[in-house]
Design an enzyme around this catalytic site. Structure first.
Site, PDB file in Angstrom:
ATOM      1  N   ASN A  88      16.363   9.852  11.067  1.00 37.87           N
ATOM      2  CA  ASN A  88      15.764  11.189  10.947  1.00 37.87           C
ATOM      3  C   ASN A  88      16.323  12.188  11.968  1.00 37.87           C
ATOM      4  OD1 ASN A  88      13.386  13.200  10.502  1.00 37.87           O
ATOM      5  ND2 ASN A  88      13.245  12.641  12.670  1.00 37.87           N
ATOM      6  N   TYR A 155      26.576  21.547   9.761  1.00 38.63           N
ATOM      7  CA  TYR A 155      25.354  20.902   9.247  1.00 38.63           C
ATOM      8  C   TYR A 155      25.567  20.433   7.803  1.00 38.63           C
ATOM      9  CZ  TYR A 155      20.347  20.229   8.350  1.00 38.63           C
ATOM     10  OH  TYR A 155      19.118  19.692   8.038  1.00 38.63           O
ATOM     11  N   LYS A 159      25.653  16.420   6.720  1.00 38.60           N
ATOM     12  CA  LYS A 159      24.617  15.914   5.809  1.00 38.60           C
ATOM     13  C   LYS A 159      25.243  15.463   4.483  1.00 38.60           C
ATOM     14  CE  LYS A 159      20.796  16.420   8.287  1.00 38.60           C
ATOM     15  NZ  LYS A 159      19.952  15.295   8.693  1.00 38.60           N
ATOM     16  N   THR A 192       9.255  23.283  11.721  1.00 40.25           N
ATOM     17  CA  THR A 192       9.573  22.541  12.949  1.00 40.25           C
ATOM     18  C   THR A 192      10.423  23.408  13.867  1.00 40.25           C
ATOM     19  OG1 THR A 192      11.645  21.674  12.111  1.00 40.25           O
ATOM     20  CG2 THR A 192       9.665  20.381  11.613  1.00 40.25           C
TER      21      THR A 192
END
Ligand code: NAP
Length: 251
Positions: A88, A155, A159, A192
């Protein structure tokens, strides 16, 4: 007993998953650079078996040592019916145009989002191969793995590579005994610290920034607690792993 390893448990989605995973019938190993005091308090209060390890996954040699140590821990575990690894931990930075990429932040993104997940998965699968127990790996991916986003080249690329790594695990284990169930899962947009970093970006570096500011203003972000609950229910399903690339918003 279930044995779960979870990275990025100090805050955000990882902390919310860790809270829900606390149980006296589960060994939970958490990894992050910072501690999570409330998790430790809840573990003590509930008699949960929590092993919280402080490690920097952006450091390749630290990650290699950690992978080795986790392998030893997994091999020594007795009475385990299911082993689970949840990769994660992640970083959104560097944010900016391709022309602005710098070696150090790029190396951190590649290491945390991709290489660490690959190495921990490698150690996890090797150590549990002859255990006879069920094995599940959940890689926390992103919608941005599956379409390009201006300003997020590091990113999106890391991913997308995590998605491909997941597919390679499936390909390698096809037809083999005790094949692991694996999935690279996009969790949706969650409220978040990662989203705080995203909203603080300069529009010149990240052209779609206003869309993310509007999502927050409209209250359209998922809460870490709710998303964690949905992801863990998904991880527990009998058909987990049938879709190696998935998005929790489709469930
Ligand atoms: P977050 O709030 O920024 O938390 C990231 C977690 O990763 C923290 O626990 C952090 O712990 C850990 N981490 C970062 N760098 C690390 C390092 N060098 N070594 C060890 N641990 C490290 O992010 P989040 O939103 O919860 O994201 C969790 C996952 O969901 C990530 O993989 C992210 O890409 C994915 N995701 C999030 C969203 C979203 O909208 N939030 C959307 C799609 C996908 P320490 O800082 O204590 O080390």
């Amino acid at each position: 007993m279930e044995f779960v390893i979870l990275t990025g448990a100090s805050r955000g989605l990882g902390a919310a998953m860790a809270e829900r995973l606390l149980s006296p019938s589960r060994q939970l190993v958490c990894i992050a650079r910072s501690p999570n005091e409330s998790l430790a308090v809840h573990a003590r209060a509930s008699g949960a078996r929590l092993d919280y390890r402080l490690h920097d996954l952006s450091d390749a040699s630290v990650t290699a040592q950690l992978a080795h140590a986790l392998g030893e821990t997994l091999r020594a575990a007795a009475g385990v019916s299911r082993f689970v690894l949840i990769n994660n931990a992640g970083v959104i930075e560097p944010i900016g145009r391709v022309e602005s990429l710098a070696a150090a932040p790029l190396a951190v993104a590649l290491q945390v989002n991709l290489a660490a997940a690959m190495l921990l998965t490698s150690a996890f699968l090797a150590a549990t191969e002859s255990s006879g127990a069920e094995r599940r790996v959940l890689n926390v991916s992103s919608g941005a793995a599956r379409y390009p986003v201006a300003g997020w080249s590091a990113y999106c690329s890391t991913k997308a590579a995590l998605d491909m790594f997941t597919r390679c695990i499936v390909a390698e284990h096809a037809g083999r005994p005790n094949a692991p169930r694996v999935c690279s899962l996009a969790p949706g947009v969650i409220d978040t610290e990662m989203q705080v970093t995203i909203r603080a970006a300069d529009q010149a570096d990240f052209p779609p920034v206003e869309r993310f500011r509007k999502l927050k203003a409209d209250g359209a972000l998922g809460s870490p607690a709710q998303v964690a609950e949905r992801i863990l229910a998904y991880l527990d399903r009998d058909d987990f792993g049938e879709r190696e690339i998935d998005d929790i918003r489709e469930h």
